[in-house]
Design an enzyme around this catalytic site. Structure first.
Site, PDB file in Angstrom:
ATOM      1  N   CYS A 153       8.391 -28.216 -23.824  1.00 25.87           N
ATOM      2  CA  CYS A 153       9.659 -28.025 -23.123  1.00 25.87           C
ATOM      3  C   CYS A 153      10.210 -26.610 -23.312  1.00 25.87           C
ATOM      4  O   CYS A 153      10.396 -26.151 -24.430  1.00 25.87           O
ATOM      5  CB  CYS A 153      10.659 -29.028 -23.670  1.00 25.87           C
ATOM      6  N   CYS A 168       0.872  -1.179   0.000  1.00 20.60           N
ATOM      7  CA  CYS A 168       0.000   0.000   0.000  1.00 20.60           C
ATOM      8  C   CYS A 168       0.906   1.224   0.000  1.00 20.60           C
ATOM      9  O   CYS A 168       1.535   1.537   1.007  1.00 20.60           O
ATOM     10  CB  CYS A 168      -0.879  -0.065   1.243  1.00 20.60           C
TER      11      CYS A 168
END
Ligand SMILES: [Zn+2]
Length: 330
Positions: free
Chosen positions: A159, A137
């Site tokens: 992969c 915040c």
């Protein structure tokens, strides 16, 4: 990804070492900052809630410390918390921010400061969204938005050693990292992902400059350099971790992914089964997976599996490649 337990540890036993330190006297800071910036960052002030338009700003880019310019947050990790202060789920690096126990105003909270110059930024709380569960915040005044011509895209195509090798060769692509997305736990290991139990896909995170290569181009290249029609499988690799996937970062990317899939479908006889899902988080894989192809090009897997894929790719996308000669292909 940092979790609350890491924050508690940093606040209790010491913070990670920053890349550098910037030290100035209050007099020096006062000359560099506006009175409001000085009050918030150097005197640990708090701005009025809803006092900044930064709360509702979600455009791509980064956020730096207003005092020293160190990058602290990426817009990708910004969210609407409804608190009236700009809120983020993670910082750009694990050592960008320092954490301190704060018992002012009869509360126990964790204060956050810029780890480079000790500017007060705001607090962090364990009630954020997503797997990390953090809510940074912040005072908007403590941050400045840095425009950046850098975008990221996250794709699963089997992969990651293979997909990383392909995207690394494209013009406009500045970085490719291998990792995991789309699963249920935070910070998974390769072993956990390979078990198939965590639900993650092996993915790459492509950093690119949209002036040189567009998201649409990347989607087209992604969908034509692996087989998007085999469910949870690429060639001999079988398992949900090898699923074909596009993890989008906003609604526009989702729409574009759906459009390009419809367009590319014409090329394939079988239906495309690529998962299109919102990106929750990209977990970078262990170091030895990064640049696997360039570091291990003489190995059997690279010779047998990656080289033929790269040849086909170079043939298809000749005009999109970085300026390397064919002979440099290992
Ligand atoms: Zn700073």
């Amino acid at each position: 990804m940092l979790k609350w337990i890491d924050i508690i540890r940093f606040a209790g036993t010491g913070n990670p070492v920053p890349d550098k330190k910037v030290v100035k006297t209050n007099d020096e800071w006062q000359k560099l900052l506006t009175p409001e910036e000085f009050r918030i960052t150097r005197l640990k002030g708090t701005e009025r809630a809803h006092s900044s338009e930064m709360c509702s700003l979600f455009e791509p880019g980064k956020y730096a410390c207003v005092c020293c310019g160190t990058l602290l947050f990426d817009a990708n990790e910004k969210f609407e918390s409804g608190t009236g202060w700009p809120s983020f789920t993670q910082a750009v690096t694990e050592n960008a921010i320092a954490y301190h126990k704060d018992i002012s105003y009869g509360m126990v909270r964790v204060e956050t400061t810029c780890n480079t110059c000790d500017a007060h930024l705001g607090h962090v709380f364990p009630d954020g969204p997503g797997p990390g569960g953090l809510r940074y915040c912040m005072n908007a005044v403590a941050l400045k938005k840095v425009e950046s011509n850098e975008r990221k895209a996250t794709f699963g195509g089997g992969c990651f050693w293979c997909t990383e090798a392909v995207f690394n060769q494209l013009k406009g692509v500045t970085k490719v990292e291998s990792g995991y997305s789309g699963g249920k736990i935070a910070n998974p290991t390769y072993r956990e992902v390979c078990s198939g139990l965590t639900g993650h896909a092996e993915v790459i995170e492509v950093t690119y400059n949209p002036d040189e290569i567009t998201y649409g181009d990347l989607l087209r290249i992604h969908l034509s350099t692996h087989n998007p029609t085999t469910l949870n499988r690429q060639g001999a690799d079988v398992g949900t971790q090898y699923r074909s996937a596009i993890f989008y970062r906003n609604e526009a990317e989702k729409k574009e992914a759906e459009q390009v899939i419809a367009e590319i479908q014409a090329v394939y006889d079988e239906p495309i089964v690529t998962e299109v899902a919102p990106l929750e988080y990209f977990y970078k894989a262990e170091e030895y997976h990064q640049d696997y192809y360039s570091n291990n090009s003489q190995e059997g897997y690279c010779q047998a599996v990656i080289n033929p894929k790269l040849r086909k790719f170079r043939e298809l996308f000749k005009n999109r490649l970085k300026d390397t000669k064919e002979g440099e292909l290992k």
